[in-house]
Motif scaffolding. Structure first.
Motif, PDB file in Angstrom:
ATOM      1  N   GLU A  58       0.834  -1.198   0.000  1.00 22.69           N
ATOM      2  CA  GLU A  58       0.000   0.000   0.000  1.00 22.69           C
ATOM      3  C   GLU A  58       0.875   1.256   0.000  1.00 22.69           C
ATOM      4  O   GLU A  58       0.530   2.278  -0.594  1.00 22.69           O
ATOM      5  CB  GLU A  58      -0.913  -0.004   1.229  1.00 22.69           C
ATOM      6  CG  GLU A  58      -2.035  -1.026   1.163  1.00 22.69           C
ATOM      7  CD  GLU A  58      -2.693  -1.273   2.514  1.00 22.69           C
ATOM      8  OE1 GLU A  58      -3.625  -2.105   2.572  1.00 22.69           O
ATOM      9  OE2 GLU A  58      -2.274  -0.676   3.525  1.00 22.69           O
ATOM     10  N   TRP A  59       1.984   1.155   0.665  1.00 21.44           N
ATOM     11  CA  TRP A  59       2.899   2.299   0.731  1.00 21.44           C
ATOM     12  C   TRP A  59       3.370   2.711  -0.666  1.00 21.44           C
ATOM     13  O   TRP A  59       3.518   3.897  -0.977  1.00 21.44           O
ATOM     14  CB  TRP A  59       4.106   1.939   1.610  1.00 21.44           C
ATOM     15  CG  TRP A  59       4.874   3.144   2.068  1.00 21.44           C
ATOM     16  CD1 TRP A  59       5.817   3.833   1.362  1.00 21.44           C
ATOM     17  CD2 TRP A  59       4.750   3.828   3.320  1.00 21.44           C
ATOM     18  NE1 TRP A  59       6.307   4.883   2.103  1.00 21.44           N
ATOM     19  CE2 TRP A  59       5.672   4.904   3.307  1.00 21.44           C
ATOM     20  CE3 TRP A  59       3.973   3.620   4.471  1.00 21.44           C
ATOM     21  CZ2 TRP A  59       5.817   5.776   4.393  1.00 21.44           C
ATOM     22  CZ3 TRP A  59       4.128   4.494   5.549  1.00 21.44           C
ATOM     23  CH2 TRP A  59       5.034   5.554   5.511  1.00 21.44           C
ATOM     24  N   GLU A  60       3.572   1.738  -1.521  1.00 25.45           N
ATOM     25  CA  GLU A  60       3.977   2.051  -2.899  1.00 25.45           C
ATOM     26  C   GLU A  60       2.937   2.944  -3.564  1.00 25.45           C
ATOM     27  O   GLU A  60       3.271   3.884  -4.296  1.00 25.45           O
ATOM     28  CB  GLU A  60       4.141   0.759  -3.710  1.00 25.45           C
ATOM     29  CG  GLU A  60       5.177  -0.217  -3.187  1.00 25.45           C
ATOM     30  CD  GLU A  60       6.597   0.263  -3.424  1.00 25.45           C
ATOM     31  OE1 GLU A  60       6.798   1.244  -4.157  1.00 25.45           O
ATOM     32  OE2 GLU A  60       7.518  -0.348  -2.844  1.00 25.45           O
ATOM     33  N   VAL A  61       1.690   2.612  -3.315  1.00 31.89           N
ATOM     34  CA  VAL A  61       0.608   3.412  -3.896  1.00 31.89           C
ATOM     35  C   VAL A  61       0.595   4.803  -3.274  1.00 31.89           C
ATOM     36  O   VAL A  61       0.496   5.817  -3.975  1.00 31.89           O
ATOM     37  CB  VAL A  61      -0.753   2.709  -3.676  1.00 31.89           C
ATOM     38  CG1 VAL A  61      -1.893   3.617  -4.116  1.00 31.89           C
ATOM     39  CG2 VAL A  61      -0.788   1.381  -4.433  1.00 31.89           C
ATOM     40  N   MET A  62       0.729   4.851  -1.967  1.00 26.38           N
ATOM     41  CA  MET A  62       0.712   6.156  -1.289  1.00 26.38           C
ATOM     42  C   MET A  62       1.809   7.073  -1.824  1.00 26.38           C
ATOM     43  O   MET A  62       1.584   8.271  -2.032  1.00 26.38           O
ATOM     44  CB  MET A  62       0.881   5.966   0.227  1.00 26.38           C
ATOM     45  CG  MET A  62      -0.295   5.351   0.952  1.00 26.38           C
ATOM     46  SD  MET A  62      -1.878   6.210   0.716  1.00 26.38           S
ATOM     47  CE  MET A  62      -1.579   7.802   1.477  1.00 26.38           C
ATOM     48  N   LEU A  82      -3.381  -4.328 -13.268  1.00 22.24           N
ATOM     49  CA  LEU A  82      -4.205  -3.175 -12.899  1.00 22.24           C
ATOM     50  C   LEU A  82      -5.121  -3.527 -11.730  1.00 22.24           C
ATOM     51  O   LEU A  82      -5.337  -2.718 -10.821  1.00 22.24           O
ATOM     52  CB  LEU A  82      -5.033  -2.750 -14.127  1.00 22.24           C
ATOM     53  CG  LEU A  82      -6.013  -1.604 -13.949  1.00 22.24           C
ATOM     54  CD1 LEU A  82      -5.295  -0.348 -13.485  1.00 22.24           C
ATOM     55  CD2 LEU A  82      -6.745  -1.316 -15.258  1.00 22.24           C
ATOM     56  N   ALA A  83      -5.621  -4.734 -11.751  1.00 23.30           N
ATOM     57  CA  ALA A  83      -6.546  -5.154 -10.685  1.00 23.30           C
ATOM     58  C   ALA A  83      -5.894  -5.085  -9.313  1.00 23.30           C
ATOM     59  O   ALA A  83      -6.538  -4.737  -8.324  1.00 23.30           O
ATOM     60  CB  ALA A  83      -7.041  -6.573 -10.959  1.00 23.30           C
ATOM     61  N   THR A  84      -4.624  -5.425  -9.273  1.00 24.17           N
ATOM     62  CA  THR A  84      -3.920  -5.399  -7.989  1.00 24.17           C
ATOM     63  C   THR A  84      -3.840  -3.978  -7.452  1.00 24.17           C
ATOM     64  O   THR A  84      -4.117  -3.718  -6.276  1.00 24.17           O
ATOM     65  CB  THR A  84      -2.504  -5.981  -8.168  1.00 24.17           C
ATOM     66  OG1 THR A  84      -2.623  -7.314  -8.655  1.00 24.17           O
ATOM     67  CG2 THR A  84      -1.747  -5.971  -6.862  1.00 24.17           C
ATOM     68  N   THR A  85      -3.455  -3.079  -8.305  1.00 21.59           N
ATOM     69  CA  THR A  85      -3.388  -1.682  -7.884  1.00 21.59           C
ATOM     70  C   THR A  85      -4.753  -1.197  -7.410  1.00 21.59           C
ATOM     71  O   THR A  85      -4.864  -0.511  -6.389  1.00 21.59           O
ATOM     72  CB  THR A  85      -2.887  -0.807  -9.043  1.00 21.59           C
ATOM     73  OG1 THR A  85      -1.637  -1.310  -9.496  1.00 21.59           O
ATOM     74  CG2 THR A  85      -2.720   0.639  -8.598  1.00 21.59           C
ATOM     75  N   LYS A  86      -5.772  -1.579  -8.133  1.00 21.77           N
ATOM     76  CA  LYS A  86      -7.118  -1.165  -7.732  1.00 21.77           C
ATOM     77  C   LYS A  86      -7.488  -1.704  -6.359  1.00 21.77           C
ATOM     78  O   LYS A  86      -8.126  -1.013  -5.559  1.00 21.77           O
ATOM     79  CB  LYS A  86      -8.135  -1.663  -8.760  1.00 21.77           C
ATOM     80  CG  LYS A  86      -8.154  -0.883 -10.066  1.00 21.77           C
ATOM     81  CD  LYS A  86      -9.235  -1.449 -10.965  1.00 21.77           C
ATOM     82  CE  LYS A  86      -9.311  -0.730 -12.289  1.00 21.77           C
ATOM     83  NZ  LYS A  86     -10.335  -1.356 -13.161  1.00 21.77           N
ATOM     84  N   THR A  87      -7.110  -2.935  -6.103  1.00 25.15           N
ATOM     85  CA  THR A  87      -7.397  -3.501  -4.783  1.00 25.15           C
ATOM     86  C   THR A  87      -6.720  -2.681  -3.695  1.00 25.15           C
ATOM     87  O   THR A  87      -7.333  -2.334  -2.680  1.00 25.15           O
ATOM     88  CB  THR A  87      -6.900  -4.950  -4.698  1.00 25.15           C
ATOM     89  OG1 THR A  87      -7.597  -5.735  -5.656  1.00 25.15           O
ATOM     90  CG2 THR A  87      -7.138  -5.523  -3.315  1.00 25.15           C
ATOM     91  N   LEU A  88      -5.458  -2.354  -3.921  1.00 21.53           N
ATOM     92  CA  LEU A  88      -4.723  -1.606  -2.906  1.00 21.53           C
ATOM     93  C   LEU A  88      -5.341  -0.225  -2.708  1.00 21.53           C
ATOM     94  O   LEU A  88      -5.477   0.255  -1.582  1.00 21.53           O
ATOM     95  CB  LEU A  88      -3.256  -1.493  -3.321  1.00 21.53           C
ATOM     96  CG  LEU A  88      -2.525  -2.840  -3.351  1.00 21.53           C
ATOM     97  CD1 LEU A  88      -1.132  -2.685  -3.952  1.00 21.53           C
ATOM     98  CD2 LEU A  88      -2.428  -3.423  -1.944  1.00 21.53           C
ATOM     99  N   ILE A  89      -5.734   0.407  -3.826  1.00 23.80           N
ATOM    100  CA  ILE A  89      -6.373   1.718  -3.714  1.00 23.80           C
ATOM    101  C   ILE A  89      -7.652   1.594  -2.888  1.00 23.80           C
ATOM    102  O   ILE A  89      -7.897   2.390  -1.974  1.00 23.80           O
ATOM    103  CB  ILE A  89      -6.695   2.274  -5.117  1.00 23.80           C
ATOM    104  CG1 ILE A  89      -5.396   2.608  -5.857  1.00 23.80           C
ATOM    105  CG2 ILE A  89      -7.594   3.498  -5.012  1.00 23.80           C
ATOM    106  CD1 ILE A  89      -5.603   2.954  -7.327  1.00 23.80           C
TER     107      ILE A  89
END
Lengths: 142, 142
Positions: free
Chosen positions: A10-14, A40-47
DNA sequence: ATTTACCGATTACAGTTGTAAACTATGTTT
DNA sequence: AAACATAGTTTACAACTGTAATCGGTAAAT
């Protein structure tokens, strides 16, 4: 009542949202593709999880969302450092910070800034730090 | 090939074993009762996981085991600090360490030791730290 | 000899994390 | 209008964590 934590992924996304906001999920994903083999789905989950945890805000924009940070990077880093230091005896904070210092590449101005802080702290520094560990969790003699 | 990590609860156990070893599960549990409302079974589970992860060694002694650390506290703390700093842009290591410094109580001798390290580092410090973040994960201009 | 106490090992079970596919709804293209 | 692309949402599923009860065996006590 525990504050939700930001996991490493999640930190990567933040970091992306802290750098650029508002930003869409697709943009976040595109940026992270440089570093992570995530779908893309993984990123969406984390978001989604970050929104649920209150770390990101989602502003509707057309049929999608614009995401922005709900917490600052500074505050988050601060909490992470507190979590780290809470794991060692208060008397070892010094050597721990020293280890980080030794293992880091720092610029001249970084080092000068640190010197300034140290100089200030020396004015009110105790001769000894008190240990508040329970007996048996550190080697200090209570 | 990922190195197994020590979770926060497991860390509590490690601190006890780092402080006193060899030590039995019962002794560990007794010590931790001062801090954690854990049942003996909980402590035993954590010990078992730490042994499996290779963080503790278990020496048979009669019908029980004497546990000892298989990793040093220094090394473990070092890995934890690396994990922390890996989450921020290398250019922000300085301010991160500075924040820790400001948020910690340090003794005069701690501060002097830090000054010494800084003095040494200044001799070879670059004027600027290079950022190696992917574009979009920090605000540096690449 | 039984019963009891205690050891480590096994099982439990919900919540978090990493990683993603499938689903639903709505725009876009042909 | 039909087909396709794309947005967020729901579901999936294994590994890891936190927290513990239960089990199987043996040492100790009666």
């Amino acid at each position: 009542m525990e504050e939700p934590q930001i996991s490493p992924s999640e930190w990567e996304v933040m970091r992306v949202v802290w750098t650029t906001s508002p930003i869409t999920s697709r943009e976040i994903s595109t940026i992270l593709n440089e570093k992570k083999d995530w779908k893309l789905a993984t990123t969406k989950t984390l978001i989604g999880r970050l929104v649920k945890k209150g770390m990101l805000t989602a502003e509707p924009n057309g049929r999608q969302y614009d995401y922005s940070p709900a917490v600052t990077e500074e505050k988050s880093v601060e909490e992470a450092t507190e979590a780290l230091l809470s794991q060692v005896c208060t008397k070892k904070a010094g050597v721990t910070i020293q280890m980080m210092l030794e293992n880091s590449t720092l610029s001249l101005s970084d080092l000068e800034a640190l010197e300034d802080v140290i100089k200030l702290k020396k004015e009110t520094a105790p001769l000894e730090v008190v240990c508040s560990c329970i007996p048996g969790q550190c080697s200090c003699v209570h």
